[in-house]
Design a protein around this motif. Sequence first.
Motif, PDB file in Angstrom:
ATOM      1  N   ARG A 133       0.844  -1.206   0.000  1.00  0.00           N
ATOM      2  CA  ARG A 133       0.000   0.000   0.000  1.00  0.00           C
ATOM      3  C   ARG A 133       0.877   1.253   0.000  1.00  0.00           C
ATOM      4  O   ARG A 133       0.631   2.199  -0.752  1.00  0.00           O
ATOM      5  CB  ARG A 133      -0.897   0.028   1.238  1.00  0.00           C
ATOM      6  CG  ARG A 133      -2.098  -0.893   1.157  1.00  0.00           C
ATOM      7  CD  ARG A 133      -2.922  -0.738   2.431  1.00  0.00           C
ATOM      8  NE  ARG A 133      -4.041  -1.654   2.497  1.00  0.00           N
ATOM      9  CZ  ARG A 133      -4.696  -1.944   3.618  1.00  0.00           C
ATOM     10  NH1 ARG A 133      -4.339  -1.375   4.771  1.00  0.00           N
ATOM     11  NH2 ARG A 133      -5.713  -2.784   3.602  1.00  0.00           N
ATOM     12  N   ALA A 134       1.898   1.241   0.862  1.00  0.00           N
ATOM     13  CA  ALA A 134       2.788   2.410   0.948  1.00  0.00           C
ATOM     14  C   ALA A 134       3.521   2.626  -0.380  1.00  0.00           C
ATOM     15  O   ALA A 134       3.638   3.753  -0.868  1.00  0.00           O
ATOM     16  CB  ALA A 134       3.779   2.242   2.096  1.00  0.00           C
ATOM     17  N   GLN A 135       3.989   1.538  -0.990  1.00  0.00           N
ATOM     18  CA  GLN A 135       4.729   1.660  -2.261  1.00  0.00           C
ATOM     19  C   GLN A 135       3.818   2.163  -3.368  1.00  0.00           C
ATOM     20  O   GLN A 135       4.214   3.014  -4.172  1.00  0.00           O
ATOM     21  CB  GLN A 135       5.307   0.290  -2.661  1.00  0.00           C
ATOM     22  CG  GLN A 135       6.453  -0.174  -1.793  1.00  0.00           C
ATOM     23  CD  GLN A 135       7.711   0.675  -1.962  1.00  0.00           C
ATOM     24  OE1 GLN A 135       7.840   1.468  -2.895  1.00  0.00           O
ATOM     25  NE2 GLN A 135       8.643   0.516  -1.042  1.00  0.00           N
ATOM     26  N   SER A 136       2.611   1.614  -3.409  1.00  0.00           N
ATOM     27  CA  SER A 136       1.700   1.965  -4.487  1.00  0.00           C
ATOM     28  C   SER A 136       1.260   3.422  -4.378  1.00  0.00           C
ATOM     29  O   SER A 136       1.048   4.095  -5.388  1.00  0.00           O
ATOM     30  CB  SER A 136       0.511   1.010  -4.443  1.00  0.00           C
ATOM     31  OG  SER A 136      -0.495   1.441  -5.264  1.00  0.00           O
ATOM     32  N   ARG A 137       1.135   3.908  -3.154  1.00  0.00           N
ATOM     33  CA  ARG A 137       0.764   5.309  -2.988  1.00  0.00           C
ATOM     34  C   ARG A 137       1.849   6.216  -3.567  1.00  0.00           C
ATOM     35  O   ARG A 137       1.580   7.265  -4.115  1.00  0.00           O
ATOM     36  CB  ARG A 137       0.507   5.642  -1.515  1.00  0.00           C
ATOM     37  CG  ARG A 137      -0.232   6.957  -1.391  1.00  0.00           C
ATOM     38  CD  ARG A 137      -0.865   7.265  -0.031  1.00  0.00           C
ATOM     39  NE  ARG A 137      -1.262   6.122   0.729  1.00  0.00           N
ATOM     40  CZ  ARG A 137      -0.632   5.697   1.832  1.00  0.00           C
ATOM     41  NH1 ARG A 137       0.428   6.327   2.287  1.00  0.00           N
ATOM     42  NH2 ARG A 137      -1.081   4.660   2.485  1.00  0.00           N
ATOM     43  N   ARG A 138       3.098   5.771  -3.459  1.00  0.00           N
ATOM     44  CA  ARG A 138       4.201   6.602  -3.964  1.00  0.00           C
ATOM     45  C   ARG A 138       4.468   6.424  -5.457  1.00  0.00           C
ATOM     46  O   ARG A 138       4.753   7.368  -6.166  1.00  0.00           O
ATOM     47  CB  ARG A 138       5.466   6.296  -3.162  1.00  0.00           C
ATOM     48  CG  ARG A 138       6.596   7.195  -3.530  1.00  0.00           C
ATOM     49  CD  ARG A 138       7.778   7.148  -2.610  1.00  0.00           C
ATOM     50  NE  ARG A 138       8.869   7.914  -3.211  1.00  0.00           N
ATOM     51  CZ  ARG A 138       9.006   9.215  -3.106  1.00  0.00           C
ATOM     52  NH1 ARG A 138       8.176   9.904  -2.373  1.00  0.00           N
ATOM     53  NH2 ARG A 138       9.995   9.845  -3.727  1.00  0.00           N
ATOM     54  N   HIS A 139       4.389   5.155  -5.917  1.00  0.00           N
ATOM     55  CA  HIS A 139       4.831   4.855  -7.293  1.00  0.00           C
ATOM     56  C   HIS A 139       3.696   4.493  -8.235  1.00  0.00           C
ATOM     57  O   HIS A 139       3.940   4.267  -9.413  1.00  0.00           O
ATOM     58  CB  HIS A 139       5.826   3.684  -7.273  1.00  0.00           C
ATOM     59  CG  HIS A 139       7.068   3.961  -6.479  1.00  0.00           C
ATOM     60  ND1 HIS A 139       8.095   4.741  -6.963  1.00  0.00           N
ATOM     61  CD2 HIS A 139       7.447   3.582  -5.233  1.00  0.00           C
ATOM     62  CE1 HIS A 139       9.052   4.820  -6.047  1.00  0.00           C
ATOM     63  NE2 HIS A 139       8.678   4.126  -4.984  1.00  0.00           N
TER      64      HIS A 139
END
Length: 321
Positions: A133-139
Motif C-alpha cells: 500500500r505504501a509503495q503503491s501510494r508513492r509509485h
Amino acid sequence: MTEPRGPVDSSRVPRFAGPATFARLPRLDEVGRCDIAVVGVPFDAGVSYRPGARFGPSGVREASRLLRPYNPGLDVSPFAALQVADAGDIACNPFDIGDAIETIEHTMGELISDGTRPLTIGGDHTIALPLLRAQSRRHGPVAVLHFDAHLDTWDTYFGAEYTHGTPFRRAVEEGLLDTEALSHVGTRGPLYAKKDLAEDRRLGFGIVTSGDVLRRGVDEVVDALRQRIGDRPLYVSVDIDVLDPAHAPGTGTPEAGGLTSRELLEILRGLAGANLVGADVVEVAPAYDHAEITSIAASHVAYDLIGLLALTGKGLPSWRH
Ligand SMILES: N=C(N)NCCCC(=O)O
Ligand SMILES: [Zn+2]
Ligand SMILES: [Zn+2]
C-alpha cells in the motif's frame, strides 16, 4: 556531499562485539537520513501454522554480523555507494491485526516519503499488504516478484481476510499491483483445490514453480522474469520458505522440494538494473532454526536485495551471458 557512513570496521571492532544492527550499519538516528533503510517488522499474528516470525528481525540482524562491504556477485559496494542505515523496528500491535496493518502502512509511508527505499525484514507475510500500500501510494501500481513456496493469494482463513496466506489477493483487489507484471517464483506443495491455481491466474500472476527452476535453469528463468518486469517499478517479496527446508528450516509453513539458497541468490543477481523500489524478506522464525541456517540465508538474501537497490537507476538493460 559527505561520504556515506558505513558499517563498523570488523578489523577494528570484532564482528561479534556490540549491538546488532543489520550488517553492523549505523542506525538511522545516527546519520539523520538515508538512501536505503533496513526496517524490521516484528509481527506474526497473521500465521496459519507455526508462530515465531516476530523474532525474524532480531534473528536476521544477529546473523548479518559476518556480511562484508563488497558484493562480488553484483559488483557493488552498497554501503559506500549510498547511505544505508538500520531504521529499527516498526512497533506494531501484536493483538490487533487491523491496527498493526495501519501502523505498518503509515510508518512505511512516512519513511519512503523522501525517496528512501526500504528493505524490510519480517515478520509474517501479512505485512506485504501494508508495505505494498505504501509503495503503491508513492509509485502507482507496482510489478511484483514474489518468491515463495505458497501462492498467498487465498481469500480467507476462518473468515479472516488479513493473514499471511492472503496479502497478494488483497493487494490485487485494492489495485496496488500492475497486473501485467506479477510473478510467483518457487511455488510448490499441496494446495486446497485445483481452482486455487485458476484464481491465482485470474488475479494476474504467472508462476515459475520450483520444478521449473530445476528444469529450465536459473538463466532462462531470469530472462523470462526480466522480460515480464521491464523497467516498471518493481517490488520484490521473498518468503524465506521459498527455500527448501534443508536451506531454511526456521520458518512457519515449510514445504519440501524448494530452491537452494544458491539458486535464489543467483536469480536475484540476474535482476541487476531492475527498477527496484523496495523489497522484503519475511517468515524467518528463529525458534525452529538450527545453527542459524535460515537467518544466515535470509541475511544474505537481504544483502543482495540491498545490492539491487543500490544498482537501481544504473540502467543495466542486459545482463551477462
Ligand atoms: N505465507 C506463508 N508463509 N504461508 C502461507 C500458508 C497459508 C496456509 O496455511 O495455507
Ligand atoms: Zn510461504
Ligand atoms: Zn508467503
